[in-house]
Design an enzyme around this catalytic site. Structure first.
Site, PDB file in Angstrom:
ATOM      1  N   ASP A   1      -1.689  41.816-125.875  1.00  0.00           N
ATOM      2  CA  ASP A   1      -2.543  42.186-124.745  1.00  0.00           C
ATOM      3  C   ASP A   1      -4.022  42.089-125.073  1.00  0.00           C
ATOM      4  O   ASP A   1      -4.445  42.281-126.222  1.00  0.00           O
ATOM      5  CB  ASP A   1      -2.272  43.645-124.337  1.00  0.00           C
TER       6      ASP A   1
ATOM      7  N   HIS B   1      -3.619  40.123-117.500  1.00  0.00           N
ATOM      8  CA  HIS B   1      -3.805  41.542-117.851  1.00  0.00           C
ATOM      9  C   HIS B   1      -5.008  42.133-117.112  1.00  0.00           C
ATOM     10  O   HIS B   1      -5.626  43.074-117.596  1.00  0.00           O
ATOM     11  CB  HIS B   1      -3.977  41.677-119.369  1.00  0.00           C
TER      12      HIS B   1
ATOM     13  N   HIS C   1      -9.696  45.393-116.918  1.00  0.00           N
ATOM     14  CA  HIS C   1      -8.880  46.467-117.490  1.00  0.00           C
ATOM     15  C   HIS C   1      -9.015  47.783-116.734  1.00  0.00           C
ATOM     16  O   HIS C   1      -8.761  48.858-117.275  1.00  0.00           O
ATOM     17  CB  HIS C   1      -9.204  46.686-118.973  1.00  0.00           C
TER      18      HIS C   1
ATOM     19  N   HIS D   1      -1.792  44.145-129.835  1.00  0.00           N
ATOM     20  CA  HIS D   1      -3.104  43.729-129.345  1.00  0.00           C
ATOM     21  C   HIS D   1      -3.806  42.920-130.434  1.00  0.00           C
ATOM     22  O   HIS D   1      -4.104  43.468-131.507  1.00  0.00           O
ATOM     23  CB  HIS D   1      -3.971  44.943-129.011  1.00  0.00           C
TER      24      HIS D   1
END
Length: 258
Positions: free
Chosen positions: A70, A121, A125, A215
């Site tokens: 991610d 994604h 965010h 990540h």
């Protein structure tokens, strides 16, 4: 998972296992802090009589697991891609827009060119369950457009920040042709730079049809990847992308998978 604001305060490094429920079509999501929604297990999708391209890997016959990353791309992503190429492992990348896709467009192209699944994604965010519908659409449409421009292929998968989703997010995702993908394995690599700890956490939680969340924006994560891959291969796992994990079924827009 920390907020974006917290992530952005770290210059240069800006980013449990549940067994799959056999033959179940849905399970209840109980991720910390998340709205409860029904989720679908990969094995349930594969039982459907739907055909999808999945190369030479058939997860009905072999023990599959999906490696996902991610919030990239980042300054660590090129090294990660080198490792994945060397190990001959495909991954699924859920990419963030601002300061990531727009900063490393060449890495987005490379991910697609080297056979990885490139997914969404959001752009900044923001927590989607806190937003108005038009804001949710903007957060999802902008990465879709940029990824399509760079790779020639519009994403079909997205991962909501912090795994937070609800009926509104599901509905808008459906409109945009996006299925939501959560995870069954997390190393919580946003809380540590200890690569050995990250490796141990992943190995302790991994099981067949698992979806591993990592990540590549954090300093300790990419160095942990070779050990994770080698150890899971020794256990008989075959690494696949999320679409390969579901095949011969296919992710359905608006549904949530984990």
């Amino acid at each position: 998972m920390p907020s974006l604001t917290r992530k952005m305060k770290r210059p240069g490094t800006a980013f449990r296992a549940l067994a799959s429920v056999l033959a179940a079509t849905a399970a209840t999501l109980a991720l910390s802090g998340c709205t409860q929604v029904e989720t679908t297990a990969p094995s349930a999708v594969r039982s459907a009589d739907v055909q999808a391209r999945f190369g030479t890997v058939d997860c009905r016959e072999v023990k599959c697991i999906a490696l996902t990353f991610d919030a990239g791309p980042s300054e660590h992503s090129a090294r990660l891609l080198d490792i994945l190429k060397e190990k001959q492992v495909p991954a699924t990348f859920f990419l963030l827009g601002r300061r990531h896709i727009d900063t490393y467009p060449e890495l987005v192209e490379r991910m697609a060119d080297e056979g990885h699944e490139v997914a969404n994604h959001t752009w900044t965010h923001r927590i989607l369950t806190d937003l108005e519908p038009e804001e949710i659409r903007e957060e999802l449409e902008r990465p879709n457009e940029e990824i399509e421009r760079l790779t020639g292929r519009r994403p079909t998968l997205m991962r909501p920040p912090q795994g937070r989703t609800d009926g509104t997010v599901n509905g808008i995702s459906r409109e945009l042709g996006l299925a939501e993908v959560l995870w069954s394995v997390t190393a919580k690599d946003y809380r540590t730079t200890d690569s050995d700890l990250i490796t141990r956490r992943v190995l302790a939680q991994s099981s067949r049809d698992g979806i591993i969340l990592l990540h590549d924006i954090y300093d300790g994560t990419v160095p942990a990847v070779p050990g994770i891959i080698d150890a899971l291969k020794k256990r008989g796992y075959v690494f696949v992308t999320v679409p390969q994990l579901l095949a011969p079924g296919r992710a359905e827009p608006g549904k949530v998978y984990r």
